[in-house]
Design a protein around this motif. Sequence first.
Motif, PDB file in Angstrom:
ATOM      1  N   TYR A 299     -41.714 -55.877  -1.215  1.00 44.27           N
ATOM      2  CA  TYR A 299     -40.512 -56.537  -1.729  1.00 44.27           C
ATOM      3  C   TYR A 299     -40.071 -55.900  -3.037  1.00 44.27           C
ATOM      4  O   TYR A 299     -40.854 -55.229  -3.713  1.00 44.27           O
ATOM      5  N   ARG A 300     -38.815 -56.143  -3.401  1.00 49.06           N
ATOM      6  CA  ARG A 300     -38.279 -55.584  -4.641  1.00 49.06           C
ATOM      7  C   ARG A 300     -37.920 -56.662  -5.661  1.00 49.06           C
ATOM      8  O   ARG A 300     -37.740 -56.341  -6.833  1.00 49.06           O
ATOM      9  N   ASN A 301     -37.778 -57.887  -5.212  1.00 43.55           N
ATOM     10  CA  ASN A 301     -37.439 -58.974  -6.127  1.00 43.55           C
ATOM     11  C   ASN A 301     -37.894 -60.295  -5.509  1.00 43.55           C
ATOM     12  O   ASN A 301     -38.362 -60.330  -4.359  1.00 43.55           O
ATOM     13  N   ILE A 302     -37.760 -61.374  -6.255  1.00 43.12           N
ATOM     14  CA  ILE A 302     -38.261 -62.665  -5.794  1.00 43.12           C
ATOM     15  C   ILE A 302     -37.479 -63.164  -4.573  1.00 43.12           C
ATOM     16  O   ILE A 302     -38.055 -63.801  -3.690  1.00 43.12           O
ATOM     17  N   TYR A 303     -36.201 -62.875  -4.516  1.00 44.12           N
ATOM     18  CA  TYR A 303     -35.422 -63.235  -3.318  1.00 44.12           C
ATOM     19  C   TYR A 303     -36.033 -62.599  -2.071  1.00 44.12           C
ATOM     20  O   TYR A 303     -36.269 -63.272  -1.064  1.00 44.12           O
ATOM     21  N   GLN A 304     -36.298 -61.305  -2.140  1.00 45.28           N
ATOM     22  CA  GLN A 304     -36.873 -60.628  -0.981  1.00 45.28           C
ATOM     23  C   GLN A 304     -38.249 -61.187  -0.633  1.00 45.28           C
ATOM     24  O   GLN A 304     -38.577 -61.379   0.544  1.00 45.28           O
ATOM     25  N   LEU A 305     -39.046 -61.468  -1.665  1.00 44.84           N
ATOM     26  CA  LEU A 305     -40.384 -62.002  -1.413  1.00 44.84           C
ATOM     27  C   LEU A 305     -40.308 -63.373  -0.752  1.00 44.84           C
ATOM     28  O   LEU A 305     -41.078 -63.666   0.178  1.00 44.84           O
ATOM     29  N   LEU A 306     -39.402 -64.225  -1.197  1.00 44.47           N
ATOM     30  CA  LEU A 306     -39.227 -65.543  -0.580  1.00 44.47           C
ATOM     31  C   LEU A 306     -38.918 -65.404   0.904  1.00 44.47           C
ATOM     32  O   LEU A 306     -39.560 -66.047   1.749  1.00 44.47           O
ATOM     33  N   ILE A 307     -37.952 -64.562   1.230  1.00 45.32           N
ATOM     34  CA  ILE A 307     -37.554 -64.381   2.632  1.00 45.32           C
ATOM     35  C   ILE A 307     -38.688 -63.758   3.439  1.00 45.32           C
ATOM     36  O   ILE A 307     -38.992 -64.191   4.563  1.00 45.32           O
ATOM     37  N   MET A 308     -39.357 -62.776   2.878  1.00 46.23           N
ATOM     38  CA  MET A 308     -40.411 -62.068   3.613  1.00 46.23           C
ATOM     39  C   MET A 308     -41.631 -62.952   3.850  1.00 46.23           C
ATOM     40  O   MET A 308     -42.283 -62.842   4.898  1.00 46.23           O
ATOM     41  N   THR A 309     -41.964 -63.823   2.913  1.00 44.78           N
ATOM     42  CA  THR A 309     -43.103 -64.719   3.137  1.00 44.78           C
ATOM     43  C   THR A 309     -42.801 -65.708   4.259  1.00 44.78           C
ATOM     44  O   THR A 309     -43.691 -66.052   5.045  1.00 44.78           O
TER      45      THR A 309
ATOM     46  N   HIS B 251     -48.985 -56.055  -3.737  1.00 45.25           N
ATOM     47  CA  HIS B 251     -48.950 -56.974  -2.600  1.00 45.25           C
ATOM     48  C   HIS B 251     -48.533 -56.222  -1.335  1.00 45.25           C
ATOM     49  O   HIS B 251     -47.660 -55.341  -1.389  1.00 45.25           O
ATOM     50  N   PRO B 252     -49.133 -56.524  -0.194  1.00 41.62           N
ATOM     51  CA  PRO B 252     -48.818 -55.789   1.037  1.00 41.62           C
ATOM     52  C   PRO B 252     -47.374 -55.961   1.534  1.00 41.62           C
ATOM     53  O   PRO B 252     -46.892 -55.128   2.298  1.00 41.62           O
ATOM     54  N   LEU B 253     -46.693 -57.028   1.136  1.00 42.78           N
ATOM     55  CA  LEU B 253     -45.265 -57.148   1.459  1.00 42.78           C
ATOM     56  C   LEU B 253     -44.481 -56.286   0.478  1.00 42.78           C
ATOM     57  O   LEU B 253     -44.577 -56.461  -0.735  1.00 42.78           O
TER      58      LEU B 253
ATOM     59  N   ALA C  10     -45.824 -70.399  -1.413  1.00 42.18           N
ATOM     60  CA  ALA C  10     -45.401 -70.765  -2.768  1.00 42.18           C
ATOM     61  C   ALA C  10     -46.324 -70.146  -3.809  1.00 42.18           C
ATOM     62  O   ALA C  10     -45.867 -69.609  -4.828  1.00 42.18           O
ATOM     63  N   ASN C  11     -47.620 -70.200  -3.569  1.00 40.11           N
ATOM     64  CA  ASN C  11     -48.578 -69.610  -4.506  1.00 40.11           C
ATOM     65  C   ASN C  11     -48.411 -68.102  -4.604  1.00 40.11           C
ATOM     66  O   ASN C  11     -48.560 -67.520  -5.683  1.00 40.11           O
ATOM     67  N   VAL C  12     -48.104 -67.442  -3.484  1.00 42.66           N
ATOM     68  CA  VAL C  12     -47.857 -65.998  -3.508  1.00 42.66           C
ATOM     69  C   VAL C  12     -46.643 -65.694  -4.376  1.00 42.66           C
ATOM     70  O   VAL C  12     -46.682 -64.809  -5.241  1.00 42.66           O
TER      71      VAL C  12
ATOM     72  N   ASN D 141     -45.374 -55.597  10.019  1.00 44.32           N
ATOM     73  CA  ASN D 141     -44.212 -55.822  10.878  1.00 44.32           C
ATOM     74  C   ASN D 141     -43.001 -56.271  10.067  1.00 44.32           C
ATOM     75  O   ASN D 141     -41.864 -55.847  10.333  1.00 44.32           O
ATOM     76  N   ILE D 142     -43.242 -57.108   9.063  1.00 45.21           N
ATOM     77  CA  ILE D 142     -42.145 -57.558   8.204  1.00 45.21           C
ATOM     78  C   ILE D 142     -41.602 -56.392   7.391  1.00 45.21           C
ATOM     79  O   ILE D 142     -40.388 -56.246   7.219  1.00 45.21           O
ATOM     80  N   ASN D 143     -42.480 -55.537   6.898  1.00 48.82           N
ATOM     81  CA  ASN D 143     -42.038 -54.377   6.122  1.00 48.82           C
ATOM     82  C   ASN D 143     -41.147 -53.451   6.950  1.00 48.82           C
ATOM     83  O   ASN D 143     -40.230 -52.812   6.410  1.00 48.82           O
ATOM     84  N   LYS D 144     -41.393 -53.368   8.251  1.00 44.96           N
ATOM     85  CA  LYS D 144     -40.617 -52.473   9.113  1.00 44.96           C
ATOM     86  C   LYS D 144     -39.158 -52.886   9.222  1.00 44.96           C
ATOM     87  O   LYS D 144     -38.280 -52.033   9.370  1.00 44.96           O
ATOM     88  N   ILE D 145     -38.893 -54.181   9.162  1.00 42.81           N
ATOM     89  CA  ILE D 145     -37.510 -54.643   9.322  1.00 42.81           C
ATOM     90  C   ILE D 145     -36.815 -54.856   7.981  1.00 42.81           C
ATOM     91  O   ILE D 145     -35.607 -55.101   7.923  1.00 42.81           O
TER      92      ILE D 145
END
Length: 212
Positions: free
Chosen positions: A30-40, A26-28, A124-126, A50-54
Amino acid sequence: MDLFNKPIDWKEELLPILEKYRDKIHPLEYRNIYQLLIMTILSAQDSDDNINKIALAFFNKFPDLLSLAQSDTKEINIFILDIKYHKNKALWIFNIAKKIKNESHITLILKELTSLKVVGRKSANVIISEAKVTLGGIMVDLHVLSVAPRIGIIKPTKDGSKAEKDLMAVLPREIWNDIGMCISFLGREICRPHPKCYEYPIKYCCQYAMKQ
């Protein structure tokens, strides 16, 4: 050929896309579901790059939901200043952190995820798909909205919910988990506003490619 009136085995027709992109990361970043939730949530109307940069500095400061919940919107905002609508998003993720408090409480049920404010069906689907849980829908982003009608799977629409329902009506459930992101990757890499049809993995059934 009128693809809308002729029965098509879409699982078979889309197999080249699934084989090409199913295992793509996935292009985001992330390392875990918490990070993915926040990043989405942060990525709404912004780019994954841009999200990956921060992300590194953000998650060093807020390594879990509890640390977010114990912070405040002003402190959170400092770390996302380069993101579109950062003030609103700081409030959104702070409120979600206060509500959930622990990443073990992040639900992977579509209806429950979308009951959280600002978590739409796409996000949510992601999250559910990346967690390798069986989806109750299909991920539809701007790339899917553009590419799926070009291929001929559904008719054009700007409504993500309608596009998802239309896709669910014609695509077999066993490919729901993968097909949204696979079509999205196709849109990012090949089926762009000026598509590279010479690289198209399924051009033999694509309405757009057949007209070229």
